[in-house]
Design a protein around this motif. Sequence first.
Motif, PDB file in Angstrom:
ATOM      1  N   GLN A 164       0.821  -1.214   0.000  1.00  0.00           N
ATOM      2  CA  GLN A 164       0.000   0.000   0.000  1.00  0.00           C
ATOM      3  C   GLN A 164       0.858   1.268   0.000  1.00  0.00           C
ATOM      4  O   GLN A 164       0.398   2.339  -0.414  1.00  0.00           O
ATOM      5  CB  GLN A 164      -0.949  -0.018   1.202  1.00  0.00           C
ATOM      6  CG  GLN A 164      -1.994  -1.113   1.099  1.00  0.00           C
ATOM      7  CD  GLN A 164      -2.983  -1.092   2.253  1.00  0.00           C
ATOM      8  OE1 GLN A 164      -3.241  -0.043   2.834  1.00  0.00           O
ATOM      9  NE2 GLN A 164      -3.539  -2.240   2.594  1.00  0.00           N
ATOM     10  N   ARG A 165       2.110   1.145   0.433  1.00  0.00           N
ATOM     11  CA  ARG A 165       3.020   2.293   0.394  1.00  0.00           C
ATOM     12  C   ARG A 165       3.281   2.754  -1.036  1.00  0.00           C
ATOM     13  O   ARG A 165       3.697   3.902  -1.255  1.00  0.00           O
ATOM     14  CB  ARG A 165       4.351   1.920   1.055  1.00  0.00           C
ATOM     15  CG  ARG A 165       4.222   1.485   2.508  1.00  0.00           C
ATOM     16  CD  ARG A 165       5.550   1.000   3.035  1.00  0.00           C
ATOM     17  NE  ARG A 165       5.446   0.497   4.395  1.00  0.00           N
ATOM     18  CZ  ARG A 165       6.434  -0.091   5.054  1.00  0.00           C
ATOM     19  NH1 ARG A 165       7.620  -0.227   4.468  1.00  0.00           N
ATOM     20  NH2 ARG A 165       6.269  -0.531   6.293  1.00  0.00           N
ATOM     21  N   GLN A 166       3.050   1.863  -2.008  1.00  0.00           N
ATOM     22  CA  GLN A 166       3.324   2.207  -3.402  1.00  0.00           C
ATOM     23  C   GLN A 166       2.237   3.076  -4.023  1.00  0.00           C
ATOM     24  O   GLN A 166       2.389   3.532  -5.166  1.00  0.00           O
ATOM     25  CB  GLN A 166       3.491   0.926  -4.238  1.00  0.00           C
ATOM     26  CG  GLN A 166       4.540  -0.044  -3.719  1.00  0.00           C
ATOM     27  CD  GLN A 166       5.914   0.592  -3.561  1.00  0.00           C
ATOM     28  OE1 GLN A 166       6.276   1.493  -4.309  1.00  0.00           O
ATOM     29  NE2 GLN A 166       6.677   0.134  -2.566  1.00  0.00           N
ATOM     30  N   LEU A 167       1.152   3.338  -3.296  1.00  0.00           N
ATOM     31  CA  LEU A 167       0.125   4.234  -3.831  1.00  0.00           C
ATOM     32  C   LEU A 167       0.706   5.614  -4.130  1.00  0.00           C
ATOM     33  O   LEU A 167       0.314   6.269  -5.098  1.00  0.00           O
ATOM     34  CB  LEU A 167      -1.034   4.353  -2.841  1.00  0.00           C
ATOM     35  CG  LEU A 167      -2.034   3.196  -2.843  1.00  0.00           C
ATOM     36  CD1 LEU A 167      -2.930   3.264  -1.612  1.00  0.00           C
ATOM     37  CD2 LEU A 167      -2.870   3.230  -4.114  1.00  0.00           C
ATOM     38  N   GLY A 168       1.640   6.038  -3.302  1.00  0.00           N
ATOM     39  CA  GLY A 168       2.281   7.326  -3.537  1.00  0.00           C
ATOM     40  C   GLY A 168       3.042   7.356  -4.850  1.00  0.00           C
ATOM     41  O   GLY A 168       3.135   8.403  -5.496  1.00  0.00           O
ATOM     42  N   VAL A 169       3.578   6.195  -5.252  1.00  0.00           N
ATOM     43  CA  VAL A 169       4.294   6.123  -6.519  1.00  0.00           C
ATOM     44  C   VAL A 169       3.332   6.379  -7.673  1.00  0.00           C
ATOM     45  O   VAL A 169       3.634   7.150  -8.600  1.00  0.00           O
ATOM     46  CB  VAL A 169       4.975   4.752  -6.675  1.00  0.00           C
ATOM     47  CG1 VAL A 169       5.603   4.616  -8.064  1.00  0.00           C
ATOM     48  CG2 VAL A 169       6.026   4.549  -5.593  1.00  0.00           C
TER      49      VAL A 169
END
Length: 259
Positions: A214-219
């Motif tokens: 879910q941290r990759q949503l910022g990407v």
Amino acid sequence: MAHTAHWVPLNVKHHGGLMWQRFTAYHFAQHITQASLAEGELRHAAASFPIGFTQTASGWQAVALLGLRDEQNLIVDSQGRWRAAYVPAALRSHPFGLHAEYPEKLCIDQHSPFVVARLDAEPFFNQHGELASFPQQVLAFLQQREAGCQRVAQQLDALANAKLLTPWQPEGYQGSAPLYQIDEPAWKALSAEQMGLFWQLGAVPLVYAQLISQRQLGVLRSLLQRPTTSPPEANASRPLSEWQEAFSSEERYQWPDPS
């Protein structure tokens, strides 16, 4: 140009006069918002994309989110370059695939521009009318991947039955397909015995891959702001033939070597 995949089983009678080319860019994937993931590639995907869960008529699946709305792939730029460190196995095998109605047969995307009627490409069949050596390897590759997808489906089914999945609406997501995520508080509340059952099923890596991803949503959100014609990044400048071997450390998901 984007197109809708149309999978048909290879047949020497209908396709004996056709050949195929290896793609050199990812224009064919520009409209693909979600790519299904097999068990062995979850940890690779979690480092590059948000992972969500979807429920279809054929069951549960884990998917890499490549865009935030339908028909959008933020990972492919306007020149067809892939802007992430990992390519899902489902896309690496283009123009080949499987169809649920023909699980033992290698299929092709009949709409793909890489299925051609030219003699300077690679053959689907040998002189005996059987699948050529490389397509045979591709079929094994795809069947192994499908087995990995089925294991993920079984794990998600068990998680859903235990009420450990919850609807998920990521910030900025406007896609029509409903998404689900791990219910983290419910997961943490499991007893040691319950957790052990999910370890036995092999579902624990799936759970943590989804939570971490879910941290990759910022990407994805940052890619919305980045020009799609920007200069290629370091990994995007490598020849595609090198990428297809480098994107997975798992032998089962390596694109076969034609030699």
